[in-house]
Design a protein around this motif. Structure first.
Motif, PDB file in Angstrom:
ATOM      1  N   THR A   1       7.202  -3.046   2.402  1.00  0.00           N
ATOM      2  CA  THR A   1       6.228  -4.136   2.376  1.00  0.00           C
ATOM      3  C   THR A   1       5.253  -4.024   3.537  1.00  0.00           C
ATOM      4  O   THR A   1       4.036  -4.185   3.368  1.00  0.00           O
ATOM      5  CB  THR A   1       6.950  -5.491   2.422  1.00  0.00           C
ATOM      6  OG1 THR A   1       7.909  -5.553   1.365  1.00  0.00           O
ATOM      7  CG2 THR A   1       5.960  -6.638   2.276  1.00  0.00           C
ATOM      8  N   ASP A   2       5.788  -3.739   4.737  1.00  0.00           N
ATOM      9  CA  ASP A   2       4.918  -3.572   5.904  1.00  0.00           C
ATOM     10  C   ASP A   2       3.934  -2.420   5.687  1.00  0.00           C
ATOM     11  O   ASP A   2       2.746  -2.521   6.027  1.00  0.00           O
ATOM     12  CB  ASP A   2       5.757  -3.299   7.156  1.00  0.00           C
ATOM     13  CG  ASP A   2       6.542  -4.516   7.604  1.00  0.00           C
ATOM     14  OD1 ASP A   2       6.038  -5.638   7.444  1.00  0.00           O
ATOM     15  OD2 ASP A   2       7.662  -4.337   8.119  1.00  0.00           O
ATOM     16  N   LEU A   3       4.426  -1.326   5.132  1.00  0.00           N
ATOM     17  CA  LEU A   3       3.577  -0.156   4.914  1.00  0.00           C
ATOM     18  C   LEU A   3       2.513  -0.463   3.854  1.00  0.00           C
ATOM     19  O   LEU A   3       1.333  -0.090   4.010  1.00  0.00           O
ATOM     20  CB  LEU A   3       4.437   1.026   4.488  1.00  0.00           C
ATOM     21  CG  LEU A   3       3.759   2.404   4.408  1.00  0.00           C
ATOM     22  CD1 LEU A   3       3.125   2.773   5.743  1.00  0.00           C
ATOM     23  CD2 LEU A   3       4.784   3.458   3.990  1.00  0.00           C
ATOM     24  N   ALA A   4       2.920  -1.152   2.785  1.00  0.00           N
ATOM     25  CA  ALA A   4       1.964  -1.508   1.731  1.00  0.00           C
ATOM     26  C   ALA A   4       0.863  -2.414   2.280  1.00  0.00           C
ATOM     27  O   ALA A   4      -0.324  -2.239   1.958  1.00  0.00           O
ATOM     28  CB  ALA A   4       2.695  -2.196   0.584  1.00  0.00           C
ATOM     29  N   GLU A   5       1.237  -3.363   3.117  1.00  0.00           N
ATOM     30  CA  GLU A   5       0.233  -4.266   3.678  1.00  0.00           C
ATOM     31  C   GLU A   5      -0.666  -3.539   4.669  1.00  0.00           C
ATOM     32  O   GLU A   5      -1.843  -3.894   4.834  1.00  0.00           O
ATOM     33  CB  GLU A   5       0.921  -5.464   4.314  1.00  0.00           C
ATOM     34  CG  GLU A   5       1.549  -6.383   3.271  1.00  0.00           C
ATOM     35  CD  GLU A   5       2.248  -7.595   3.859  1.00  0.00           C
ATOM     36  OE1 GLU A   5       2.441  -7.642   5.099  1.00  0.00           O
ATOM     37  OE2 GLU A   5       2.603  -8.506   3.088  1.00  0.00           O
ATOM     38  N   THR A   6      -0.145  -2.507   5.329  1.00  0.00           N
ATOM     39  CA  THR A   6      -0.979  -1.683   6.201  1.00  0.00           C
ATOM     40  C   THR A   6      -2.032  -0.951   5.374  1.00  0.00           C
ATOM     41  O   THR A   6      -3.212  -0.899   5.743  1.00  0.00           O
ATOM     42  CB  THR A   6      -0.114  -0.678   6.978  1.00  0.00           C
ATOM     43  OG1 THR A   6       0.858  -1.388   7.744  1.00  0.00           O
ATOM     44  CG2 THR A   6      -0.961   0.169   7.912  1.00  0.00           C
TER      45      THR A   6
ATOM     46  N   PRO B   1      -5.947  -0.255  -1.182  1.00  0.00           N
ATOM     47  CA  PRO B   1      -5.044  -1.059  -2.018  1.00  0.00           C
ATOM     48  C   PRO B   1      -4.344  -0.261  -3.113  1.00  0.00           C
ATOM     49  O   PRO B   1      -3.205  -0.559  -3.469  1.00  0.00           O
ATOM     50  CB  PRO B   1      -5.969  -2.122  -2.610  1.00  0.00           C
ATOM     51  CG  PRO B   1      -7.342  -1.528  -2.541  1.00  0.00           C
ATOM     52  CD  PRO B   1      -7.350  -0.691  -1.304  1.00  0.00           C
ATOM     53  N   ALA B   2      -5.010   0.764  -3.655  1.00  0.00           N
ATOM     54  CA  ALA B   2      -4.382   1.538  -4.731  1.00  0.00           C
ATOM     55  C   ALA B   2      -3.128   2.247  -4.239  1.00  0.00           C
ATOM     56  O   ALA B   2      -2.136   2.390  -4.976  1.00  0.00           O
ATOM     57  CB  ALA B   2      -5.377   2.544  -5.302  1.00  0.00           C
ATOM     58  N   GLU B   3      -3.146   2.716  -2.976  1.00  0.00           N
ATOM     59  CA  GLU B   3      -1.979   3.398  -2.421  1.00  0.00           C
ATOM     60  C   GLU B   3      -0.843   2.419  -2.114  1.00  0.00           C
ATOM     61  O   GLU B   3       0.321   2.829  -2.014  1.00  0.00           O
ATOM     62  CB  GLU B   3      -2.374   4.139  -1.143  1.00  0.00           C
ATOM     63  CG  GLU B   3      -3.351   5.278  -1.359  1.00  0.00           C
ATOM     64  CD  GLU B   3      -3.725   5.954  -0.057  1.00  0.00           C
ATOM     65  OE1 GLU B   3      -2.801   6.364   0.682  1.00  0.00           O
ATOM     66  OE2 GLU B   3      -4.926   6.063   0.234  1.00  0.00           O
ATOM     67  N   ALA B   4      -1.187   1.141  -1.968  1.00  0.00           N
ATOM     68  CA  ALA B   4      -0.155   0.138  -1.674  1.00  0.00           C
ATOM     69  C   ALA B   4       0.669  -0.218  -2.907  1.00  0.00           C
ATOM     70  O   ALA B   4       1.848  -0.567  -2.792  1.00  0.00           O
ATOM     71  CB  ALA B   4      -0.804  -1.126  -1.104  1.00  0.00           C
TER      72      ALA B   4
ATOM     73  N   LEU C   1       4.189   1.383  -3.508  1.00  0.00           N
ATOM     74  CA  LEU C   1       5.145   0.940  -2.492  1.00  0.00           C
ATOM     75  C   LEU C   1       5.644  -0.466  -2.805  1.00  0.00           C
ATOM     76  O   LEU C   1       6.828  -0.772  -2.623  1.00  0.00           O
ATOM     77  CB  LEU C   1       4.497   0.975  -1.111  1.00  0.00           C
ATOM     78  CG  LEU C   1       3.974   2.328  -0.625  1.00  0.00           C
ATOM     79  CD1 LEU C   1       3.328   2.182   0.748  1.00  0.00           C
ATOM     80  CD2 LEU C   1       5.116   3.343  -0.552  1.00  0.00           C
ATOM     81  N   ILE C   2       4.734  -1.315  -3.251  1.00  0.00           N
ATOM     82  CA  ILE C   2       5.125  -2.684  -3.612  1.00  0.00           C
ATOM     83  C   ILE C   2       6.116  -2.661  -4.771  1.00  0.00           C
ATOM     84  O   ILE C   2       7.132  -3.375  -4.763  1.00  0.00           O
ATOM     85  CB  ILE C   2       3.872  -3.513  -3.970  1.00  0.00           C
ATOM     86  CG1 ILE C   2       3.011  -3.718  -2.721  1.00  0.00           C
ATOM     87  CG2 ILE C   2       4.270  -4.852  -4.572  1.00  0.00           C
ATOM     88  CD1 ILE C   2       1.662  -4.346  -3.000  1.00  0.00           C
ATOM     89  N   ASP C   3       5.857  -1.824  -5.768  1.00  0.00           N
ATOM     90  CA  ASP C   3       6.772  -1.738  -6.918  1.00  0.00           C
ATOM     91  C   ASP C   3       8.145  -1.227  -6.487  1.00  0.00           C
ATOM     92  O   ASP C   3       9.179  -1.710  -6.968  1.00  0.00           O
ATOM     93  CB  ASP C   3       6.181  -0.816  -7.986  1.00  0.00           C
ATOM     94  CG  ASP C   3       4.977  -1.439  -8.682  1.00  0.00           C
ATOM     95  OD1 ASP C   3       4.859  -2.683  -8.652  1.00  0.00           O
ATOM     96  OD2 ASP C   3       4.147  -0.691  -9.234  1.00  0.00           O
TER      97      ASP C   3
ATOM     98  N   ALA D   1      -8.134  -3.051  -6.092  1.00  0.00           N
ATOM     99  CA  ALA D   1      -8.222  -1.690  -6.624  1.00  0.00           C
ATOM    100  C   ALA D   1      -9.132  -1.619  -7.841  1.00  0.00           C
ATOM    101  O   ALA D   1      -9.751  -0.592  -8.122  1.00  0.00           O
ATOM    102  CB  ALA D   1      -6.838  -1.165  -6.967  1.00  0.00           C
ATOM    103  N   GLY D   2      -9.234  -2.742  -8.570  1.00  0.00           N
ATOM    104  CA  GLY D   2     -10.051  -2.749  -9.781  1.00  0.00           C
ATOM    105  C   GLY D   2     -11.516  -2.999  -9.521  1.00  0.00           C
ATOM    106  O   GLY D   2     -12.335  -2.929 -10.442  1.00  0.00           O
TER     107      GLY D   2
END
Length: 712
Positions: A661-666, A673-676, A679-681, A710-711
């Motif tokens: 979660t920390d990495l996704a928010e980073t 956002p697309a790379e996050a 990780l969130i999933d 991302a969209g």
């Protein structure tokens, strides 16, 4: 469309997120808000405390956003998904009134007069007061049950007697009432003034009745009061409460005709005819006390079916004496010894240890006492499980005094010590099962209780929570018994309850006892330092940063002086977590760096050495969080990736998900956002079997933000 960049809207979002820091999603959002505010303003901004500071920060953010559309878009995305305290649900109805109720006409009229007087801005509050057993609680509930239509939005009930002999403090009273609105414990604000504001918001424009039972002071009541015209507060107490402006309604003995009616009704329900010749003597001894009358009726019923016995009784204390006299010797002794402390939830295992008997014997004795109405079910209490009981104050006071005469001081103290030792023996294995990771000072290995097994961490945590009232009282009792070892071991064992379930209000007094006991018996010891760290972590969650900083500082000083590197690192790390909460990211990072260097002093066979790799991984994660707050994205990513590799390798689902979660928010905050999203999933999947509601809420909100970004 709502403008999230106005000064008022920014202040509202920051205030809402600050109020929501009681849960994990709220804490993370507050930390993220600090990093975002720093980016927007272009310099360090301390976390605001109080309305004036919050308005100042909101103005600075507003002024900066006016000239930066990209940051304005980032702030709007954050504001839309920021967690907010839960709103109130429908309040549950009161528990049932007693079936047999008589008289109290004047008292009921007085309650109605205050409840339904013309609204004039003054709080509506009445205090029913009278001696034990006179029926103040029964009167409050009976009157309330006859007025349900007048309070269509619900009726709240709170027992203020607290855990054991310690009454609930005002902040805990507010928490208890907010939970009855359906607000989860993890969403209740830590600060008392925020709780009071939330309660007022919950009660505004509602027609509600609030019953506060067994009140001991005006301080417990005052934060609950509101001028909302539809709210009526009824207080039940032994005496008027100085300092509380309220309508006082004294509750005295029943009139003779009403006492006769109550005795007749209860006896008739048991199919027992009353002896008219003996009736005047029974009524005289009961002296108009509803408790004594009911006890006398119960005895008459039992004696009728036994075909003999003394009807006896004279007011409430005499009724108790008569009931105890009717007990068998084992049950009478059990009541006397169990009554030495106001244990909130006595079950067969605890009773067996206290009395020095086996569990089947204890269960039989508890059943006999409950059948005689000398014990009452504790299952409806704040911390209690099915099959547990508590002793009414009137019964406990009499039985406890009798024990000194019948059993002697040595037997009495022995029973109390055995109860405390049972609490320690129960708490430590349950604590280990509830939180298998991490280190414990001394790593105590008490004998495992026979038959005690937990299917998983959740079951162990629930068991600790069910016994929390007893465990907290055991801390105070251990202090009285000059048993600092038990004080420390109980406080350390309760750490999982603090970490995973909150309960910070309830635990704070016990932690203060722990500090006091360590300073009196083991000053400047590792145990004293550990108590300061646990206290600091509690105060951090209660949003009392100055006190928390002092506690962490004292812990670090002692740990360094005694050469306990593992504890020293933990104290410094904890101070870093406090700095994160305060948006002081450079200082937080320095604390985590210092803690890592201190860990170099842990020897291969030293305290906490087995936990060393995990401790360093946690510090890596925390450093990544601090770097994210500073906007140093690449460095933050590297630290978080390092921590993630460790937690994936050890299969720690919870910490794996938190690091993901920390990495996704980073990634999200740095414009990726697309790379996050993957990780969130992965984090959501990792938490699937963890029953981690609030981290999942945070993750789903982050996913929604990232999908939208991302969209675009």
């Amino acid at each position: 469309m709502l403008d999230f960049t106005s000064t008022a809207a920014i202040a509202a979002v920051l205030g809402s997120v600050g109020t929501a820091v009681a849960n994990e999603a709220g804490k993370a959002a507050w930390e993220s808000a600090g990093g975002l505010v720093r980016r927007i303003v272009g310099r360090e901004v301390r976390a605001p405390r109080g309305r004036d500071e919050l308005d100042s920060v909101a103005q600075q953010v507003h002024d900066a956003l006016r000239h930066n559309p990209a940051l304005a878009q980032a702030w709007t995305a954050f504001a839309r998904s920021a967690p907010r305290p839960g709103g109130p649900n429908r309040v549950p109805a009161l528990h049932a009134s007693t079936r047999f109720f008589t008289d109290r006409d004047s008292e009921r009229k007085a309650l109605s007069a205050e409840a339904f007087r013309k609204a004039d801005g003054r709080p509506r509050v009445a205090v029913l007061h009278g001696p034990q057993g006179i029926g103040t609680s029964a009167l409050a509930i009976h009157w309330a049950c006859t007025q349900l239509r007048r309070f269509p939005d619900g009726q709240l009930y709170a027992d203020l007697r607290g855990t054991g002999s310690t009454p609930r403090d005002p902040s805990a009273v507010l928490r208890l009432l907010l939970q009855q609105f359906g607000i989860p414990a993890a969403e209740i604000p830590p600060r008392p003034d925020d709780r009071q504001a939330l309660l007022r918001a919950c009660t505004a424009d509602r027609r509600l009745l609030i019953i506060l039972d067994h009140a001991r002071s005006a301080a417990q009541i005052l934060p609950v009061l509101t001028s909302a015209p539809g709210v009526f507060v009824v207080v039940a107490a032994r005496h008027p409460l100085p300092g509380l402006d309220a309508v006082g309604i004294p509750v005295g003995p029943l009139a003779d005709k009403d006492a006769r009616r109550l005795l007749t009704q209860v006896a008739k329900a048991g199919n027992v005819p009353l002896d008219r010749a003996a009736l005047p003597a029974v009524l005289a001894r009961c002296d108009g006390s509803p408790f004594a009358l009911r006890a006398a009726a119960a005895r008459l019923i039992a004696q009728h079916w036994r075909q003999g016995g003394d009807p006896g009784g004279e007011a409430a204390r005499t009724a108790v004496a008569d009931d105890i006299r009717d007990l068998g010797p084992d049950a009478a002794r059990a009541l006397r010894l169990l009554a030495q402390r106001d244990w909130p939830a006595i079950g067969a295992p605890m009773a067996a240890a206290t009395l020095g008997v086996d569990e089947p014997t204890a269960e039989r004795v508890l059943g006999e006492l409950a059948g005689s109405r000398l014990l009452e079910s504790a299952a409806n209490g704040t911390f209690a499980a099915q099959g547990t009981y508590w002793i009414r104050p009137l019964v406990r006071e009499y039985a406890a005094a009798e024990a000194l005469r019948e059993d002697g001081i040595e037997a009495v103290e022995g029973a109390v010590r055995r109860a405390v030792h049972w609490c320690v023996a129960f708490a430590e294995p349950a604590s280990k099962a509830a939180l298998r990771e991490g280190w414990r000072l001394g790593d105590p290995e008490p004998p495992t209780q026979d038959g005690v097994r937990y299917a998983d961490a959740g079951e162990a945590l629930s068991a600790l929570h069910d016994q929390l009232g007893n465990l907290l009282l055991a801390v105070f009792t251990a202090e009285e018994l000059a048993d600092p070892d038990a004080v420390f071991r109980l406080n350390q064992a309760l750490w999982p309850v603090q970490l995973k379930m909150g309960c910070h209000d309830e635990l704070l007094p016990a932690l203060r006892v722990g500090i006091r006991a360590m300073e009196a018996h083991y000053p400047d010891s590792r145990e004293a330092a550990r108590m300061h760290t646990l206290l600091g972590l509690n105060l951090t969650e209660l949003d009392r940063p100055a006190e928390a900083e002092s506690a962490f500082g004292e812990a670090a000083r002692i740990e360094e002086a005694v050469g306990h590197a593992r504890g020293h690192a933990t104290a410094v790390e904890s101070l870093g977590l406090l700095r994160l909460r305060e948006w002081r990211y450079p200082e937080a990072y320095d604390c985590f760096e210092a803690a890592d260097r201190i860990l170099d002093g842990v020897t291969a066979d030293g305290e906490g050495s087995a936990d060393l790799p995990r401790a360093r991984a946690l510090l890596e994660r925390h450093r990544g969080r601090a770097l994210r707050g500073l906007g140093r994205w690449a460095e933050a990513e590297a630290r978080l990736e390092s921590a993630l590799t460790f937690f994936r390798g050890t299969h720690e689902a919870y910490n794996t998900a938190r690091t993901l979660t920390d990495l996704a928010e980073t990634f999200e905050q740095s414009g990726r956002p697309a790379e996050a999203l993957p990780l969130i999933d992965e984090a959501i999947a990792a938490l699937a079997n963890e029953q981690a509601h609030y981290p999942l809420v945070r993750l789903r909100a982050a996913r929604e933000r990232c999908e939208g970004s991302a969209g675009e």
